[in-house]
Design an enzyme around this catalytic site. Structure first.
Site, PDB file in Angstrom:
ATOM      1  N   LYS A  52       0.837  -1.204   0.000  1.00 53.51           N
ATOM      2  CA  LYS A  52       0.000   0.000   0.000  1.00 53.51           C
ATOM      3  C   LYS A  52       0.876   1.260   0.000  1.00 53.51           C
ATOM      4  O   LYS A  52       2.064   1.200   0.325  1.00 53.51           O
ATOM      5  CB  LYS A  52      -0.904  -0.015   1.230  1.00 53.51           C
ATOM      6  CG  LYS A  52      -0.150  -0.029   2.569  1.00 53.51           C
ATOM      7  CD  LYS A  52      -1.094  -0.349   3.724  1.00 53.51           C
ATOM      8  CE  LYS A  52      -0.350  -0.341   5.059  1.00 53.51           C
ATOM      9  NZ  LYS A  52      -1.225  -0.783   6.164  1.00 53.51           N
ATOM     10  N   ARG A 158     -10.842  -0.473  14.865  1.00 51.57           N
ATOM     11  CA  ARG A 158     -10.784   0.291  13.615  1.00 51.57           C
ATOM     12  C   ARG A 158     -11.706  -0.419  12.632  1.00 51.57           C
ATOM     13  O   ARG A 158     -12.914  -0.388  12.813  1.00 51.57           O
ATOM     14  CB  ARG A 158      -9.314   0.379  13.154  1.00 51.57           C
ATOM     15  CG  ARG A 158      -9.056   1.352  12.034  1.00 51.57           C
ATOM     16  CD  ARG A 158      -7.575   1.448  11.664  1.00 51.57           C
ATOM     17  NE  ARG A 158      -7.050   0.200  11.104  1.00 51.57           N
ATOM     18  CZ  ARG A 158      -5.804   0.035  10.658  1.00 51.57           C
ATOM     19  NH1 ARG A 158      -4.945   1.036  10.731  1.00 51.57           N
ATOM     20  NH2 ARG A 158      -5.411  -1.107  10.169  1.00 51.57           N
ATOM     21  N   HIS A 190      -6.688  -7.573  12.508  1.00 49.06           N
ATOM     22  CA  HIS A 190      -5.415  -6.832  12.560  1.00 49.06           C
ATOM     23  C   HIS A 190      -5.073  -6.570  14.021  1.00 49.06           C
ATOM     24  O   HIS A 190      -5.945  -6.246  14.835  1.00 49.06           O
ATOM     25  CB  HIS A 190      -5.587  -5.516  11.794  1.00 49.06           C
ATOM     26  CG  HIS A 190      -4.308  -4.780  11.524  1.00 49.06           C
ATOM     27  ND1 HIS A 190      -3.233  -5.344  10.868  1.00 49.06           N
ATOM     28  CD2 HIS A 190      -3.933  -3.495  11.810  1.00 49.06           C
ATOM     29  CE1 HIS A 190      -2.258  -4.440  10.755  1.00 49.06           C
ATOM     30  NE2 HIS A 190      -2.669  -3.322  11.323  1.00 49.06           N
ATOM     31  N   ARG A 246       0.918 -10.965   6.773  1.00 48.24           N
ATOM     32  CA  ARG A 246       0.784  -9.763   5.935  1.00 48.24           C
ATOM     33  C   ARG A 246       1.812  -8.691   6.301  1.00 48.24           C
ATOM     34  O   ARG A 246       1.449  -7.578   6.673  1.00 48.24           O
ATOM     35  CB  ARG A 246      -0.616  -9.146   6.107  1.00 48.24           C
ATOM     36  CG  ARG A 246      -1.808 -10.040   5.876  1.00 48.24           C
ATOM     37  CD  ARG A 246      -3.106  -9.218   5.931  1.00 48.24           C
ATOM     38  NE  ARG A 246      -3.194  -8.375   7.114  1.00 48.24           N
ATOM     39  CZ  ARG A 246      -3.777  -8.715   8.264  1.00 48.24           C
ATOM     40  NH1 ARG A 246      -4.367  -9.900   8.404  1.00 48.24           N
ATOM     41  NH2 ARG A 246      -3.779  -7.874   9.283  1.00 48.24           N
ATOM     42  N   TYR A 292      15.830  30.108   7.057  1.00 43.65           N
ATOM     43  CA  TYR A 292      14.715  30.937   7.537  1.00 43.65           C
ATOM     44  C   TYR A 292      14.733  31.067   9.062  1.00 43.65           C
ATOM     45  O   TYR A 292      14.921  30.090   9.781  1.00 43.65           O
ATOM     46  CB  TYR A 292      13.383  30.297   7.148  1.00 43.65           C
ATOM     47  CG  TYR A 292      13.048  30.414   5.677  1.00 43.65           C
ATOM     48  CD1 TYR A 292      12.886  31.643   5.057  1.00 43.65           C
ATOM     49  CD2 TYR A 292      12.851  29.262   4.923  1.00 43.65           C
ATOM     50  CE1 TYR A 292      12.552  31.728   3.711  1.00 43.65           C
ATOM     51  CE2 TYR A 292      12.515  29.338   3.578  1.00 43.65           C
ATOM     52  CZ  TYR A 292      12.365  30.576   2.984  1.00 43.65           C
ATOM     53  OH  TYR A 292      12.031  30.653   1.654  1.00 43.65           O
ATOM     54  N   CYS A 339      13.704  23.861   4.565  1.00 43.29           N
ATOM     55  CA  CYS A 339      12.918  24.670   3.628  1.00 43.29           C
ATOM     56  C   CYS A 339      12.100  23.740   2.728  1.00 43.29           C
ATOM     57  O   CYS A 339      12.160  22.522   2.853  1.00 43.29           O
ATOM     58  CB  CYS A 339      13.837  25.535   2.780  1.00 43.29           C
ATOM     59  SG  CYS A 339      15.019  26.504   3.728  1.00 43.29           S
ATOM     60  N   ASP A 341      12.484  23.104  -0.464  1.00 40.09           N
ATOM     61  CA  ASP A 341      13.264  22.379  -1.469  1.00 40.09           C
ATOM     62  C   ASP A 341      14.677  22.046  -1.024  1.00 40.09           C
ATOM     63  O   ASP A 341      15.389  21.360  -1.757  1.00 40.09           O
ATOM     64  CB  ASP A 341      13.386  23.248  -2.733  1.00 40.09           C
ATOM     65  CG  ASP A 341      12.062  23.862  -3.131  1.00 40.09           C
ATOM     66  OD1 ASP A 341      11.123  23.090  -3.374  1.00 40.09           O
ATOM     67  OD2 ASP A 341      11.958  25.104  -3.155  1.00 40.09           O
TER      68      ASP A 341
HETATM   69  C1  LIG Z   1      -0.493  -1.793   6.794  1.00 35.27           C
HETATM   70  C2  LIG Z   1      -1.114  -3.097   7.112  1.00 35.27           C
HETATM   71  C3  LIG Z   1      -0.332  -4.253   7.218  1.00 35.27           C
HETATM   72  C4  LIG Z   1       1.179  -4.209   7.226  1.00 35.27           C
HETATM   73  O1  LIG Z   1       1.591  -3.635   8.458  1.00 35.27           O
HETATM   74  P1  LIG Z   1       3.129  -3.540   8.862  1.00 35.27           P
HETATM   75  O2  LIG Z   1       3.107  -3.126  10.277  1.00 35.27           O
HETATM   76  O3  LIG Z   1       3.731  -2.504   7.976  1.00 35.27           O
HETATM   77  O4  LIG Z   1       3.733  -4.870   8.635  1.00 35.27           O
HETATM   78  C5  LIG Z   1      -0.981  -5.464   7.379  1.00 35.27           C
HETATM   79  N1  LIG Z   1      -2.331  -5.520   7.456  1.00 35.27           N
HETATM   80  C6  LIG Z   1      -3.109  -4.427   7.394  1.00 35.27           C
HETATM   81  C7  LIG Z   1      -4.577  -4.551   7.506  1.00 35.27           C
HETATM   82  C8  LIG Z   1      -2.540  -3.177   7.226  1.00 35.27           C
HETATM   83  O5  LIG Z   1      -3.312  -2.085   7.171  1.00 35.27           O
END
Ligand SMILES: *Cc1c(COP(=O)(O)O)cnc(C)c1O
Length: 408
Positions: A52, A158, A190, A246, A292, A339, A341
């Protein structure tokens, strides 16, 4: 003032854009290595590389291809739009008849183009009956059977159906399955606190998850994959592995739990090196105010270097007067404010050997004492995830160390 002005250095080495003196070099060999480390950590599970947010800033398609080549069988993309882009990109580069990796996506709102998702052969997550209804409608419209992963909120607070609402989600999905519109292929959740090994929340989440899987199976679901672990779960909690893990951040070689173990301790190789060629090197006397607001002032006769990266590239402005930078094998820090850039580095008396065009490294794999994304995170009070993911699209990504690399 009679400090010598350094000579101009040579033209850039190959791999630098002549027109843009900053780049992020992504080592696809490191991506492959890290996928190997993660597979070894969860040998009984398949691996979904989470790509992602443009592969956490590293570049969606090169990273996805490197992860697949290293044995990932699934890819994860949070937003539906990025999952569609991922499938189209992979298909465009694949030989005819090549196996397509499974791609799971889990963020979409009512009215999303789910017919396109099914045409792209994506796996879809559902957290509530409305999502099942929209997925089933898209399946009827396209004549396809949608693959659905039912998400249960085991304690993240969530996404996912709360445990007391999970039965309704299962019932809706099994009704659509009986009609042939969907197949329930996954149950998932998760973890909220897996980066804290002593936190009892993880074991509680495993219990709630196990009960939810059993509930779905009692109702008649036969999920192929039960999945719960991201990077921390994969590396620190074997009881969370189930059928599929994951990982995201660890694929990129960064530790998900810096308080517990560094990237190096975990055997991970940070894949991204952010660097730029100095566009200005000049002597300056003691007492010269910098950038700055004049928050920094040189304390001795010195040399200044200007690095062409700023908050317009994702360098946090909160790293003013602090973000670490390596030049000519020596560690410095940003002097004065970041800054849009550029940033300024006070190179000290040794700056006399530094030439315009020389390379400044903001973060990389830490070899030779160089700064890391974790160092930047520490300075700013954030996490390594944010340092790499926020890197702006203005910075060219250059690929090294992989098949089909674009050279570095
Ligand atoms: C981002 C995400 C992951 C990966 O998480 P990491 O901590 O980067 O390994 C896995 N599952 C879900 C649902 C996520 O949103």
């Amino acid at each position: 003032m009679s400090l010598p002005v350094p000579a101009r250095s040579a033209a850039p080495s190959p791999g630098w854009s002549a027109a843009h003196p900053a780049r992020a070099v992504v080592d696809l060999g490191a991506i492959g290595h890290n996928v190997g480390v993660l597979r070894a950590a969860a040998p009984g599970a398949e691996l979904m590389a989470v790509v992602k947010a443009d592969a956490y800033g590293h570049g969606l398609l090169p990273v996805a291809r490197a992860a697949l080549a290293a044995g990932a069988t699934w890819l994860g993309a949070a937003q539906l739009a990025e999952a569609l882009e991922l499938r189209a990109g992979l298909d465009a580069g694949a030989p005819a008849g090549a196996a397509r990796p499974r791609i799971l996506t889990w963020i979409f709102a009512p009215g999303a183009p789910l017919e396109r998702a099914l045409a792209a052969d994506l796996d879809l997550s559902a957290s509530a009956p409305w999502a099942v209804a929209e997925i089933a409608a898209a399946a009827r419209a396209t004549g396809r059977t949608a693959r659905v992963h039912l998400k249960v909120d085991t304690g993240m607070g969530r996404g996912g159906a709360r445990p007391e609402a999970f039965g309704d989600l299962v019932d809706a999905a099994l009704a659509a399955q009986a009609e042939g519109a969907v197949r329930v292929v996954g149950v998932w959740s998760h973890l909220a606190c897996a980066d804290e090994p002593e936190n009892p929340a993880t074991a509680r989440q495993v219990e709630v998850f196990t009960a939810a899987v059993a509930q779905a199976e009692r109702a008649g679901a036969r999920p192929e994959v039960r999945h719960l672990a991201a990077s921390s779960g994969t590396l620190l909690h074997p009881a969370t592995h189930f059928d599929l893990v994951r990982p995201g951040i660890a694929v990129y070689g960064l530790t998900p739990a810096p308080a517990v173990a560094s990237s190096r301790t975990l055997g991970l190789r940070p894949a991204m090196r952010l660097e730029a060629r100095l566009t200005v090197v000049k002597p300056a006397p003691a007492g010269t105010p910098l950038s700055y607001g004049h928050t920094a002032v040189t304390t001795a006769d010195t040399h200044l270097g200007v690095v062409p990266l700023g908050y317009g590239d994702g360098i946090p402005r909160a790293a003013s007067d602090a973000g670490p930078v390596m030049v000519a094998g020596r560690r410095y820090h940003v002097a004065g404010r970041v800054c849009m850039d550029q940033v300024v580095v006070d190179l000290g008396p040794e700056g006399a050997d530094v030439a315009v065009g020389d390379t400044a490294v903001l973060f990389g794999d830490g070899a030779g004492g160089g700064p890391t994304a974790d160092d930047w995170a520490g300075v700013v009070g954030t996490i390594n995830y944010e340092i790499v993911t926020r890197l702006g699209c203005r910075v060219p990504r250059v690929y090294a160390g992989g098949t089909g690399s674009e050279d570095a």
